[in-house]
Design a protein around this motif. Structure first.
Motif, short mmCIF file in Angstrom:
data_model
loop_
_atom_site.label_atom_id
_atom_site.label_comp_id
_atom_site.label_asym_id
_atom_site.label_seq_id
_atom_site.Cartn_x
_atom_site.Cartn_y
_atom_site.Cartn_z
N CYS A 29 -4.07 4.22 2.45
CA CYS A 29 -4.19 2.86 3.09
C CYS A 29 -5.21 2.35 2.06
CB CYS A 29 -4.78 2.78 4.43
SG CYS A 29 -6.77 2.96 4.22
N THR A 30 -5.67 2.88 0.94
CA THR A 30 -6.40 2.40 -0.14
C THR A 30 -5.93 2.91 -1.55
OG1 THR A 30 -8.37 2.55 1.69
CG2 THR A 30 -8.95 1.79 -0.61
N MET A 31 -4.73 2.67 -1.69
CA MET A 31 -4.10 2.96 -2.94
C MET A 31 -2.64 2.12 -3.05
SD MET A 31 -3.21 6.74 -4.97
CE MET A 31 -2.00 6.42 -6.14
N VAL A 71 -6.09 11.51 -1.18
CA VAL A 71 -6.50 10.13 -1.55
C VAL A 71 -6.16 9.58 -0.11
CG1 VAL A 71 -5.89 10.17 -3.79
CG2 VAL A 71 -4.37 9.54 -2.26
N LYS A 72 -6.56 8.47 0.28
CA LYS A 72 -6.47 7.71 1.44
C LYS A 72 -5.36 6.60 0.71
CE LYS A 72 -10.86 8.59 3.25
NZ LYS A 72 -12.23 8.16 3.99
N LEU A 97 0.91 -1.01 0.19
CA LEU A 97 0.07 -0.13 -0.04
C LEU A 97 0.99 1.28 -0.11
CD1 LEU A 97 -2.36 -1.20 2.78
CD2 LEU A 97 -3.11 -0.93 0.29
N LEU A 131 -4.55 10.28 4.84
CA LEU A 131 -4.79 11.01 3.71
C LEU A 131 -3.51 11.77 3.20
CD1 LEU A 131 -8.08 12.32 2.92
CD2 LEU A 131 -6.24 13.91 2.65
N GLU A 181 -16.06 14.71 5.67
CA GLU A 181 -16.68 13.38 6.28
C GLU A 181 -16.16 12.26 6.23
OE1 GLU A 181 -20.08 14.21 3.37
OE2 GLU A 181 -18.93 13.50 1.88
N GLY A 182 -14.76 12.28 5.59
CA GLY A 182 -14.08 11.22 5.49
C GLY A 182 -12.80 11.16 6.45
N ASP A 220 -7.08 1.57 8.64
CA ASP A 220 -6.96 0.55 7.63
C ASP A 220 -8.32 -0.07 6.65
OD1 ASP A 220 -4.89 -0.47 6.12
OD2 ASP A 220 -4.91 -2.44 7.09
N THR A 221 -9.31 0.66 6.77
CA THR A 221 -10.44 0.18 6.17
C THR A 221 -11.03 1.46 5.39
OG1 THR A 221 -11.81 0.47 8.13
CG2 THR A 221 -10.91 -1.70 7.67
N SER A 222 -10.25 2.48 5.20
CA SER A 222 -10.86 3.71 4.14
C SER A 222 -11.76 4.36 4.99
CB SER A 222 -11.44 3.50 2.93
OG SER A 222 -10.79 2.12 2.28
#
Lengths: 262, 160
Positions: B60-62, B57-58, B22, B49, B131-132, B41-43
């Motif tokens: 952990c999700t790329m 972008v996150k 990741l 970020l 919100e994220g 670790d779950t977006s």
């Protein structure tokens, strides 16, 4: 995650060739697939990233007046650039959160066909055409149930063509933890009639509400929906809402969508 | 293992990654840039970020490989060249926009992305943009206040 190889082709032809390998899987923005891989719910040998292919990026208008969106276009870009179709821009701008919208793609959402995702409602609600590397698929033929689509193994969505409606609105009842739709309704009016697509509600995934379409095609107003209701049979029931609640929300959100579209 | 090349906080970097590495692990483990945090670790939480080619972008999700050739900015790249805090970081300090600080790198990176898009956001726009990003300490009020202040708006009357 299990180990896998990753490839980043720069043309559709290269991507198709890479996906022909055994246990190869397409990777869009990864906002669903990467969490899935982390949970070891998928074990591809090769991931083929589709986000470095210029011909799958961006928006344009077709000669027939449809809005064409490349399948690897992010939600953020659709939100910013789909000025010809404001309801679609608004839908894209409320998927997930800003960071998710900077990675997640239209094609990824449609290939996954999550029963609570927003984009399927827009695609079915406009009767859009899904273009793949091999063919064109009508929205009415594309969605085949929860997480099921007409895509063949190794087939890639390259573009979606949205016929731009006279007026439209998407109303999403937010499930605030997941930011998916608890229920979402897309209403679009065309000279030929009105289409109403519902996401988040049915155990079969996105569907068209035929009775509402007929009533709204005859008289496009909130009053036309009076007395219409969706049966809770076959609606999703979980800790966030019963099937009766979801069926009720379909009626409420359809009325809100019509009111917003007028 | 695959070679990757990217620019991180203005510096060219080279590395070798597995397909499954990741971006956040490449930054933290290979580059020792541990300012980017892994919260959930779950977006969901946004502690990881970063900016990739200017977009939030996150990490952990790329996958790191997906950032090959990209310009990446992390919290370590936010301070001024002389080492002093950036306007946003200073506002977080001035307005007590953090308690434990774990979410703060993500909050600052999110705030920077927001203010680039919307230089004078309303309170509602700040809340929507965050919100994220999850904070378990502050209740968000001082974070919002800090971001509003960093945008040059008067927050003296804001309710904390």
């Amino acid at each position: 995650m299990y180990a896998f190889e990753i490839e980043r082709p720069t043309t559709i032809a290269e991507a198709v060739a890479a996906l022909a390998a055994d246990e190869a899987q397409a990777l869009g923005g990864g906002q669903t697939l990467i969490p899935t891989l982390k949970q070891r719910l998928a074990a591809p040998e090769t991931l083929v990233s589709l986000t470095a292919i210029p011909e799958m990026q961006g928006l344009c208008m077709s000669d027939e007046g449809a809005l064409c969106v490349g399948a690897a276009t992010t939600h953020a870009r659709v939100a910013a650039e789909a000025k010809a179709f404001p309801a679609l821009a608004a839908l894209a701008g409320h998927i997930g959160d800003p960071a998710v919208r900077n990675r997640g793609t239209l094609g990824g959402s449609l290939a996954n066909n999550d029963p609570s995702a927003c984009y399927p409602a827009a695609v079915l609600g406009t009767g859009a055409t899904i273009k793949t590397n091999a063919r064109e698929i009508a929205a009415d033929d594309y969605f085949q149930g929860m997480f099921a689509t007409a895509l063949e193994e190794g087939e890639i969505i390259t573009e979606v063509r949205f016929p731009v409606p006279t007026t439209a609105s998407y109303q999403k009842f937010l499930q605030p933890a997941s930011r998916f739709a608890l229920v979402g309704v897309f209403v679009a009016q065309y000279p030929t009639g009105v289409r109403v697509a519902v996401t988040g509600a049915s155990e079969e995934g996105v569907f068209r509400w035929a009775e509402a379409e007929a009533a709204l095609s005859a008289d496009f107003g909130v009053e036309a929906l009076a007395g219409l209701a969706v049966s809770p049979d076959g609606m999703i029931a979980d800790l966030h809402g019963t099937s009766e609640y979801r069926a009720h929300l379909i009626g409420v959100l359809t009325k809100r969508a019509v009111a917003a579209a007028i | 293992m695959t070679d990757v090349k990217m620019t991180v906080n203005g510096q060219p970097v080279l590395g070798q990654v597995e397909g499954r590495t990741l971006l956040v692990d490449f930054l933290r483990t290979d580059l020792k840039l541990t300012g980017t945090h892994v919260g959930c670790d779950t977006s969901q939480c946004g502690a990881c970020l970063v900016h990739v080619n200017g977009a939030a972008v996150k990490a952990c999700t790329m996958f790191a490989f997906e950032a090959d050739g990209a310009e990446v900015t992390t919290i370590e790249g936010m301070a001024e060249p002389d080492g002093s805090l950036s306007r946003i970081q200073q506002a977080f300090q001035d307005h007590h926009g953090l308690q434990c600080g774990f979410c703060t790198p993500g909050m600052v990176m999110s705030a920077a992305a927001l203010l680039k898009e919307t230089p004078k956001p309303t309170e509602a726009e700040v809340r929507a943009y965050l919100e994220g990003n999850i904070c378990r300490c502050t209740g968000y009020h001082n974070i919002i206040k800090a971001i509003m202040a960093a945008s040059g708006q008067d927050v003296s009357a804001a309710v904390a």
